[in-house]
Design a protein around this motif. Structure first.
Motif, short mmCIF file in Angstrom:
data_model
loop_
_atom_site.label_atom_id
_atom_site.label_comp_id
_atom_site.label_asym_id
_atom_site.label_seq_id
_atom_site.Cartn_x
_atom_site.Cartn_y
_atom_site.Cartn_z
N ALA A 15 77.40 71.42 -40.69
CA ALA A 15 78.11 72.58 -40.14
C ALA A 15 79.41 72.89 -40.87
N PHE A 16 79.87 71.99 -41.74
CA PHE A 16 81.15 72.17 -42.44
C PHE A 16 81.02 71.73 -43.89
N GLU A 17 81.57 72.51 -44.78
CA GLU A 17 81.66 72.12 -46.19
C GLU A 17 82.73 71.04 -46.34
N VAL A 18 82.64 70.25 -47.39
CA VAL A 18 83.71 69.28 -47.69
C VAL A 18 85.00 70.05 -47.90
N GLY A 19 86.06 69.61 -47.27
CA GLY A 19 87.36 70.27 -47.38
C GLY A 19 87.59 71.35 -46.35
N ALA A 20 86.56 71.69 -45.58
CA ALA A 20 86.71 72.73 -44.55
C ALA A 20 87.50 72.21 -43.36
N ALA A 21 88.22 73.11 -42.71
CA ALA A 21 88.96 72.76 -41.50
C ALA A 21 87.98 72.59 -40.34
N VAL A 22 88.15 71.50 -39.60
CA VAL A 22 87.31 71.21 -38.44
C VAL A 22 88.20 71.33 -37.20
N ILE A 30 71.26 56.17 -33.55
CA ILE A 30 72.66 56.59 -33.44
C ILE A 30 73.24 56.79 -34.83
N VAL A 31 73.01 55.84 -35.72
CA VAL A 31 73.51 55.94 -37.10
C VAL A 31 72.96 57.21 -37.76
N ALA A 32 71.68 57.44 -37.63
CA ALA A 32 71.06 58.62 -38.24
C ALA A 32 71.62 59.91 -37.65
N TYR A 33 71.83 59.94 -36.34
CA TYR A 33 72.32 61.14 -35.68
C TYR A 33 73.71 61.53 -36.20
N LEU A 34 74.55 60.54 -36.44
CA LEU A 34 75.93 60.82 -36.86
C LEU A 34 76.06 61.23 -38.32
N GLN A 35 75.08 60.93 -39.14
CA GLN A 35 75.21 61.11 -40.59
C GLN A 35 75.58 62.53 -41.02
N ASP A 36 75.17 63.55 -40.27
CA ASP A 36 75.46 64.92 -40.71
C ASP A 36 76.57 65.60 -39.91
N LYS A 37 77.36 64.79 -39.23
CA LYS A 37 78.50 65.33 -38.47
C LYS A 37 79.76 65.26 -39.34
#
Length: 104
Positions: free
Chosen positions: A50-57, A82-89
């Motif tokens: 949902a966010f590019e690297v460097g994007a404001a969250v 759980i580990v897999a779920y978090l990988q793209d956050k």
């Protein structure tokens, strides 16, 4: 103190809580960002969808959990969902006082 954390929405928090590993009992309970004006963090996760690297969250109304969970051997072995779920956050480095109300 600075901590590297995953940032989750309320729905994502609920989803990851539901992934408790029944046999080991491993699970997580992300904390709400409860500072009055937490501002934003900068995403460091190249795999975040949902966010590019460097994007404001934005941090207001969000939840956070420590990034070390995805590096913890117990979670990797016993709670891979759980580990897999978090990988793209999004991952941000935050000062605890930025995201949490001070304890009186």
């Amino acid at each position: 103190m600075e901590i590297t954390m995953f940032v989750l929405t309320a729905a994502e928090r609920d989803a990851v809580i539901a992934l408790v590993e029944p046999q080991s009992g491993l699970g997580i309970n992300p904390r709400p960002v409860d500072a009055t004006d937490p501002g934003v963090g900068i995403n460091l996760n190249e795999s975040a969808t949902a966010f590019e690297v460097g994007a404001a969250v934005p941090l207001a109304t969000m939840f956070v959990t420590n990034k070390r969970i995805v590096d913890d051997p117990d979670y990797i072995a016993n709670a891979p969902e759980i580990v897999a779920y978090l990988q793209d956050k999004p991952i941000v480095v935050l000062k605890t006082e930025t995201v949490f109300k001070p304890i009186d």
